[in-house]
Scaffold this motif. Sequence first.
Motif, PDB file in Angstrom:
ATOM      1  N   VAL A 367      -9.253 -49.697   9.299  1.00 14.14           N
ATOM      2  CA  VAL A 367      -9.214 -50.340  10.614  1.00 14.14           C
ATOM      3  C   VAL A 367      -8.738 -51.778  10.462  1.00 14.14           C
ATOM      4  O   VAL A 367      -9.144 -52.492   9.539  1.00 14.14           O
ATOM      5  CB  VAL A 367     -10.603 -50.314  11.281  1.00 14.14           C
ATOM      6  CG1 VAL A 367     -10.526 -50.849  12.709  1.00 14.14           C
ATOM      7  CG2 VAL A 367     -11.186 -48.898  11.279  1.00 14.14           C
ATOM      8  N   TYR A 369      -8.445 -55.576  12.284  1.00 15.89           N
ATOM      9  CA  TYR A 369      -9.039 -56.459  13.280  1.00 15.89           C
ATOM     10  C   TYR A 369      -8.327 -57.804  13.267  1.00 15.89           C
ATOM     11  O   TYR A 369      -7.869 -58.261  12.215  1.00 15.89           O
ATOM     12  CB  TYR A 369     -10.527 -56.709  12.979  1.00 15.89           C
ATOM     13  CG  TYR A 369     -11.393 -55.484  12.918  1.00 15.89           C
ATOM     14  CD1 TYR A 369     -12.012 -54.986  14.058  1.00 15.89           C
ATOM     15  CD2 TYR A 369     -11.627 -54.821  11.709  1.00 15.89           C
ATOM     16  CE1 TYR A 369     -12.835 -53.863  13.999  1.00 15.89           C
ATOM     17  CE2 TYR A 369     -12.445 -53.707  11.642  1.00 15.89           C
ATOM     18  CZ  TYR A 369     -13.050 -53.231  12.788  1.00 15.89           C
ATOM     19  OH  TYR A 369     -13.850 -52.124  12.726  1.00 15.89           O
ATOM     20  N   THR A 380     -14.363 -56.550  18.510  1.00 16.65           N
ATOM     21  CA  THR A 380     -14.370 -55.840  19.794  1.00 16.65           C
ATOM     22  C   THR A 380     -13.081 -55.079  20.057  1.00 16.65           C
ATOM     23  O   THR A 380     -13.004 -54.327  21.036  1.00 16.65           O
ATOM     24  CB  THR A 380     -14.596 -56.832  20.951  1.00 16.65           C
ATOM     25  OG1 THR A 380     -13.496 -57.761  21.008  1.00 16.65           O
ATOM     26  CG2 THR A 380     -15.895 -57.605  20.760  1.00 16.65           C
ATOM     27  N   ASN A 381     -12.080 -55.237  19.201  1.00 18.78           N
ATOM     28  CA  ASN A 381     -10.785 -54.615  19.499  1.00 18.78           C
ATOM     29  C   ASN A 381     -10.077 -54.201  18.214  1.00 18.78           C
ATOM     30  O   ASN A 381      -8.974 -54.656  17.915  1.00 18.78           O
ATOM     31  CB  ASN A 381      -9.911 -55.578  20.305  1.00 18.78           C
ATOM     32  CG  ASN A 381      -8.686 -54.905  20.892  1.00 18.78           C
ATOM     33  OD1 ASN A 381      -8.687 -53.691  21.139  1.00 18.78           O
ATOM     34  ND2 ASN A 381      -7.624 -55.673  21.089  1.00 18.78           N
ATOM     35  N   GLY A 382     -10.697 -53.317  17.437  1.00 22.33           N
ATOM     36  CA  GLY A 382     -10.098 -52.855  16.190  1.00 22.33           C
ATOM     37  C   GLY A 382      -9.130 -51.708  16.411  1.00 22.33           C
ATOM     38  O   GLY A 382      -9.298 -50.882  17.316  1.00 22.33           O
ATOM     39  N   ILE A 383      -8.099 -51.647  15.581  1.00 26.73           N
ATOM     40  CA  ILE A 383      -7.097 -50.584  15.644  1.00 26.73           C
ATOM     41  C   ILE A 383      -7.283 -49.678  14.431  1.00 26.73           C
ATOM     42  O   ILE A 383      -7.233 -50.142  13.285  1.00 26.73           O
ATOM     43  CB  ILE A 383      -5.672 -51.157  15.648  1.00 26.73           C
ATOM     44  CG1 ILE A 383      -5.475 -52.089  16.840  1.00 26.73           C
ATOM     45  CG2 ILE A 383      -4.631 -50.039  15.662  1.00 26.73           C
ATOM     46  CD1 ILE A 383      -4.132 -52.821  16.822  1.00 26.73           C
ATOM     47  N   GLY A 397      -6.596 -44.867  16.943  1.00 24.41           N
ATOM     48  CA  GLY A 397      -7.649 -45.056  17.926  1.00 24.41           C
ATOM     49  C   GLY A 397      -8.119 -46.501  18.004  1.00 24.41           C
ATOM     50  O   GLY A 397      -7.605 -47.401  17.327  1.00 24.41           O
ATOM     51  N   LYS A 398      -9.124 -46.726  18.842  1.00 25.52           N
ATOM     52  CA  LYS A 398      -9.678 -48.060  19.058  1.00 25.52           C
ATOM     53  C   LYS A 398     -11.167 -48.051  18.734  1.00 25.52           C
ATOM     54  O   LYS A 398     -11.877 -47.077  19.007  1.00 25.52           O
ATOM     55  CB  LYS A 398      -9.487 -48.506  20.508  1.00 25.52           C
ATOM     56  CG  LYS A 398      -8.036 -48.513  20.978  1.00 25.52           C
ATOM     57  CD  LYS A 398      -7.223 -49.591  20.290  1.00 25.52           C
ATOM     58  CE  LYS A 398      -5.797 -49.643  20.830  1.00 25.52           C
ATOM     59  NZ  LYS A 398      -4.971 -50.659  20.148  1.00 25.52           N
ATOM     60  N   SER A 400     -14.760 -50.645  18.976  1.00 26.15           N
ATOM     61  CA  SER A 400     -15.372 -51.871  19.473  1.00 26.15           C
ATOM     62  C   SER A 400     -16.831 -51.875  19.061  1.00 26.15           C
ATOM     63  O   SER A 400     -17.557 -50.894  19.291  1.00 26.15           O
ATOM     64  CB  SER A 400     -15.245 -51.958  20.997  1.00 26.15           C
ATOM     65  OG  SER A 400     -15.858 -53.146  21.484  1.00 26.15           O
ATOM     66  N   TYR A 410     -16.038 -45.798  20.272  1.00 27.51           N
ATOM     67  CA  TYR A 410     -14.836 -45.296  19.615  1.00 27.51           C
ATOM     68  C   TYR A 410     -13.991 -44.510  20.600  1.00 27.51           C
ATOM     69  O   TYR A 410     -14.497 -43.666  21.345  1.00 27.51           O
ATOM     70  CB  TYR A 410     -15.224 -44.397  18.439  1.00 27.51           C
ATOM     71  CG  TYR A 410     -14.062 -43.685  17.776  1.00 27.51           C
ATOM     72  CD1 TYR A 410     -13.210 -44.367  16.913  1.00 27.51           C
ATOM     73  CD2 TYR A 410     -13.821 -42.335  18.023  1.00 27.51           C
ATOM     74  CE1 TYR A 410     -12.153 -43.723  16.303  1.00 27.51           C
ATOM     75  CE2 TYR A 410     -12.760 -41.683  17.414  1.00 27.51           C
ATOM     76  CZ  TYR A 410     -11.933 -42.381  16.560  1.00 27.51           C
ATOM     77  OH  TYR A 410     -10.879 -41.743  15.962  1.00 27.51           O
ATOM     78  N   GLY A 413      -7.487 -41.732  18.765  1.00 23.55           N
ATOM     79  CA  GLY A 413      -6.051 -41.930  18.917  1.00 23.55           C
ATOM     80  C   GLY A 413      -5.314 -40.611  18.982  1.00 23.55           C
ATOM     81  O   GLY A 413      -5.898 -39.530  18.843  1.00 23.55           O
TER      82      GLY A 413
END
Length: 637
Positions: A367, A369, A380-383, A397-398, A400, A410, A413
């Motif tokens: 992930v 950040y 709060t906004n991880g990819i 996915g995302k 937080s 979660y 994606g």
Amino acid sequence: MNIMRNAFKRANYVLCLLLALSGTSCINRLNDEIKEGSILISFSFEASKAATKVTKNTFDIGDRSGIFAMLTGNSLDQQRYIDNLLLECSDNSKLISKKEVYYPEGDATLDFISYYPYQEENVSKGSSLLDVTVQADQNKTANYSLSNFMTARIENVPNSEKTVKLEYKHRFAKIKLVLIPQEGEDTDEMLKANPRIIATGFRTQAVYDLQSDKLSSVDDASETDIIPFGTWKKEGNTLSGKEFIVIPQTHSDGGQAFTLEWNGKIYTCPLPSATIEEDTELEICINALQSTSATLTGVIANIKEWELSEQGESENRYEITAVHTASLSFSTSDIYRIYHQGKPVAEVCREYLYTAPADAVATKAIVAYSVQDNEQTDLTNGIVLQLPDKTATTHGGKVSWNEADNSLTYISGHSRPIEKFYIDENRKIVTEKPAAPALAINVSSYVIRDIRNGILHTYPIVKIGAQYWMKEDLQTAHYNDSKSMPLRKALGDGEGYLKWVGTNSHFYNGEAVLTGKLAPLDWRLPTENDWNRLKEYIGENASALKKADTWSSDVYSATNETGFCIQPAGLLLERENKTALVNANSSTAYWLYDGTQKQLDKVVMFANSNNDIALKNAVKPEGKDYYNAFSIRCIKE
């Protein structure tokens, strides 16, 4: 100094078609023109033993190739007599065909075209084009073999008893990598560090015309990071042994490069403009020196066919503008930080995502950040770049995190694994190359640098939920004010640490804990609440925290899903008025401390006999005023 090497070896493969005569013919009409006769075509190849084709120029058991045959004068896109017949290598060096096939009756001759590796969905009717590819993860032996595209052909073959030989030729190229440690670098130490290297910017998909034996086109949109095959080995003062297969291609904009992760830092070496030809082996030498620069220097060896040659040289100037996920080994820490002009702008974590119920998400993930101006990670906004254990298109996915209760939101994606990302001009993480130039960055492992009395000790970090933990137990002989910590021989001898013969573990007695001077800067000993938050996040599944291969007779499977890597160190207790190491292979315990306590009353214990994070109050020997000694694992402030 730039170093050039020529290292070219031709590797050809021989497939023998053994033509066996049988008895009286049995005639079948094909398209009212071709009559199938009774001379059976069987297949074999000449080899003393079955070995890896990539290294020994033969086939492995189970390798599969395809073969076509046309009446001489016909092309592959016209009438086919044999249409993509499957051949599989058996254990006696024979190629077994999927079905029996016979020569045509009479004086008709055949033209054979064969290719490797076999594709069930192959050349469509009326075409001679075949989609070809190299695998991205060639470190896997099977993928490396499947990347080795070859063809063979022979024409005007009559129906006779003579053995027909097909000579295979490589249609792709092999690139071998050599690392040359520069002045001040030790080859043995570099080998021990096991640098991870990937190739970036190489196109991996193309179309091949089997009739003309030429690439028809190379897919410009198929650039994929390639992980090479092999392991490093020492040869003189160099490291070699890594290699990969690539589709022949021309690239003139400097986009092809090699990314090296070495002791947690990312370096790059650009490939000069060059044309990579088929059936060639070329060697790239990279001058390797650890420094604050992100660029390594390198020279590419002669790129040539067997008669013609050209050479290119690295300009030794290359900025990192993309983070390639495949280059991150996570060998020195489970977290990397990405820096721009010396300040962190992003963070990449290998972590465990878990929400209840378990079927919502319970998986390892990589992930990314953003890191804010105050150098705090925005959780709060991880990819989700990749879910390494997942094959479905559920990446991207995302996530937080609620830091107050250590919980996860979660959103799944719907993409393939994200291979690279950029930092745009607004310092945001983007997965597509931005229109404006991406920021130039450096990538390094995020570790604890604990300097005490001039001695540096680094500790890896693991993120679990919203918590950041040391991934190893504390090992220091000094307080964090650099003053020496007494090494004690027995419990009750005063504050300090103890070691046990035959182990590398450091045990700290409660008197040393109460000094408040054990944790590295910006870190602290965990409280009971810290452990409870961890316990709640992982669903009270403590076995997921243990290191799987070091616990003896573990009743509960130790999966180490979170990467916490707890190992059994044992407990230093008093037995019959003597200090003793207890349960060295089956338990370990850690001190709890809130920074203000005057007395210690609990430790957290892990044992092979249960699946819990258990709180224990046996912190002192029975009837004594002094403390036992346990391990320490710290948490970030």
